[in-house]
Design an enzyme around this catalytic site. Sequence first.
Site, PDB file in Angstrom:
ATOM      1  N   LYS A   1       0.791  -1.242   0.000  1.00  0.00           N
ATOM      2  CA  LYS A   1       0.000   0.000   0.000  1.00  0.00           C
ATOM      3  C   LYS A   1       0.822   1.292   0.000  1.00  0.00           C
ATOM      4  O   LYS A   1       0.371   2.300  -0.520  1.00  0.00           O
ATOM      5  CB  LYS A   1      -0.949   0.026   1.202  1.00  0.00           C
TER       6      LYS A   1
ATOM      7  N   ASP B   1      -9.761   2.713   2.208  1.00  0.00           N
ATOM      8  CA  ASP B   1      -9.797   2.117   3.558  1.00  0.00           C
ATOM      9  C   ASP B   1     -10.470   3.043   4.567  1.00  0.00           C
ATOM     10  O   ASP B   1     -11.202   2.591   5.446  1.00  0.00           O
ATOM     11  CB  ASP B   1      -8.375   1.803   4.039  1.00  0.00           C
TER      12      ASP B   1
END
Length: 279
Positions: A74, A110
């Site tokens: 990420k 997220d």
Amino acid sequence: MRLSAKSKFIIIVGDPVSHSLSPAMHNAAYEKLAIDDQFVYLGANVKVANLKEVILAMRVMDNFYGLTCTIPHKVEVLKYLDWVDEKAKKIGAVNTVVKKNGLLCGYNTDWLGAVIPLEKVTSLKGKKVLVLGAGGAARAIVYGLKEKGALVYILNRTLEKAEKLAKEFKAKVLNFNHQKEVSNFDIIINATSVGMEPLVNQTPINPSFLKKNQIIFDVVYNPKETKLLKEAKKKGAKIIFGFEMLLYQGVAQFEIYTGKKAPIEVMRKVLLEKLKVKK
Ligand code: ATR
């Protein structure tokens, strides 16, 4: 099988990735909207050192349309992209890459995964929220909470990491030794791995400080009901399961990839079925 040489593919890369529920969740949604001839969602295990080759492949393969990054990619992926959304830049992590006019564009969904399930049960503005943990998951959550006007405190095993995260996002720190103050929060979110295998019998804080009027959200989704959530339920608190975060980050991602409204209930059903089997 409705796929053809024109179908676009999206791949989730991680290390490990075989446990990922994202392919099942997204493919079921494509089928529901009858776009399973246009899109297919796959998974691949990729070592962090090889991520740049995946990006190269994405650039040269016209139908390699989307990339989902999970641990440990990420943060690493940011440096290979042509454009990164401001929110993802602030969080410092990208979980969603999409090709637009040949350019690789990065987003982070997220934080939405954390905020949407909470906003379904309460407004976050002015709420006193305690985030447990100061790693990658906590970063996106703290960002989302601040964005929605919550008063955010961070409690972490390693105090320095809590202090660093708090400073960056203008949050406050709660010392581990002052756990009785846990009772004074409106919302408590576990963003540590405590409660997950092999720590299924542990809770990240002493549950005796939990109260009936609180909302307790555990980011751990396997087991579905963690020890923290069980204890919170016993106190009569409102609980939010970790799979809700997985679901809503996926819903936001689906909308970025397809431009269509996600069939949320189908996606939820897939996750619940998979988690039941896994348990
Ligand atoms: P993720 O990306 O999933 O958030 P991470 O960045 O490795 O993963 O962060 C893990 C978080 O869980 C950290 O806040 C970590 O605390 P430390 O900063 O002290 O390492 C927390 N954590 C992991 N195992 C823990 C344990 N046994 N007890 C308490 N906290 C734990």
